[in-house]
Write a protein that holds these residues in place. Structure first.
Motif, PDB file in Angstrom:
ATOM      1  N   ARG A  49      23.197  20.452  24.662  1.00 38.23           N
ATOM      2  CA  ARG A  49      23.130  21.089  25.979  1.00 38.23           C
ATOM      3  C   ARG A  49      24.187  22.176  26.083  1.00 38.23           C
ATOM      4  NH1 ARG A  49      25.836  20.968  30.447  1.00 38.23           N
ATOM      5  NH2 ARG A  49      27.159  19.242  29.842  1.00 38.23           N
ATOM      6  N   LEU A  50      25.394  21.907  25.588  1.00 36.90           N
ATOM      7  CA  LEU A  50      26.464  22.903  25.619  1.00 36.90           C
ATOM      8  C   LEU A  50      26.095  24.116  24.761  1.00 36.90           C
ATOM      9  CD1 LEU A  50      29.303  23.719  26.483  1.00 36.90           C
ATOM     10  CD2 LEU A  50      30.178  22.437  24.534  1.00 36.90           C
ATOM     11  N   THR A  51      25.517  23.874  23.600  1.00 36.93           N
ATOM     12  CA  THR A  51      25.087  24.968  22.732  1.00 36.93           C
ATOM     13  C   THR A  51      24.024  25.813  23.414  1.00 36.93           C
ATOM     14  OG1 THR A  51      25.566  23.661  20.768  1.00 36.93           O
ATOM     15  CG2 THR A  51      24.067  25.511  20.482  1.00 36.93           C
ATOM     16  N   ARG A  52      23.077  25.143  24.068  1.00 37.01           N
ATOM     17  CA  ARG A  52      22.016  25.853  24.778  1.00 37.01           C
ATOM     18  C   ARG A  52      22.591  26.719  25.899  1.00 37.01           C
ATOM     19  NH1 ARG A  52      19.103  21.546  25.190  1.00 37.01           N
ATOM     20  NH2 ARG A  52      19.772  21.015  27.281  1.00 37.01           N
ATOM     21  N   GLU A  53      23.543  26.169  26.648  1.00 40.65           N
ATOM     22  CA  GLU A  53      24.158  26.932  27.734  1.00 40.65           C
ATOM     23  C   GLU A  53      24.979  28.103  27.196  1.00 40.65           C
ATOM     24  OE1 GLU A  53      23.585  26.613  31.039  1.00 40.65           O
ATOM     25  OE2 GLU A  53      22.101  25.140  30.401  1.00 40.65           O
ATOM     26  N   CYS A  54      25.700  27.892  26.102  1.00 44.93           N
ATOM     27  CA  CYS A  54      26.491  28.972  25.504  1.00 44.93           C
ATOM     28  C   CYS A  54      25.604  30.097  24.989  1.00 44.93           C
ATOM     29  CB  CYS A  54      27.364  28.432  24.367  1.00 44.93           C
ATOM     30  SG  CYS A  54      28.757  27.465  24.952  1.00 44.93           S
ATOM     31  N   SER A  55      24.421  29.754  24.527  1.00 40.16           N
ATOM     32  CA  SER A  55      23.526  30.787  24.004  1.00 40.16           C
ATOM     33  C   SER A  55      23.043  31.723  25.111  1.00 40.16           C
ATOM     34  CB  SER A  55      22.329  30.158  23.294  1.00 40.16           C
ATOM     35  OG  SER A  55      21.458  29.559  24.224  1.00 40.16           O
TER      36      SER A  55
END
Length: 76
Positions: A49-55
């Motif tokens: 989820r954090l990776t998705r938000e950072c993208s």
């Protein structure tokens, strides 16, 4: 935080694999093996989820924002 008892239904083959890990002293018992598996899965989902938000972030905008927040003279 306290612990709660939860009843789950697992495939027999999965329980056999967990029991093997307990016999090999990888885990002290079934509960601990399952608890660690759930913790690991939740952590992985959180990282995803954090990776998705950072993208979603715009690198150029974020860099400009960071540079604006820095003082002009960084000498100590």
């Amino acid at each position: 935080m306290g612990k709660l008892r939860v009843a789950i239904i697992l495939d027999e083959h999965m329980v056999d694999r967990i029991d093997r890990l307990v016999r090999q002293h990888v885990y002290p018992n079934r509960s601990r093996a399952i608890e660690e598996a759930v913790e690991e899965k939740l952590a992985r989902l959180n990282r995803r989820r954090l990776t998705r938000e950072c993208s979603k972030l715009d690198p150029t905008f974020e860099k400009a924002l960071a540079e604006d927040a820095l003082p002009e003279d960084l000498s100590i």
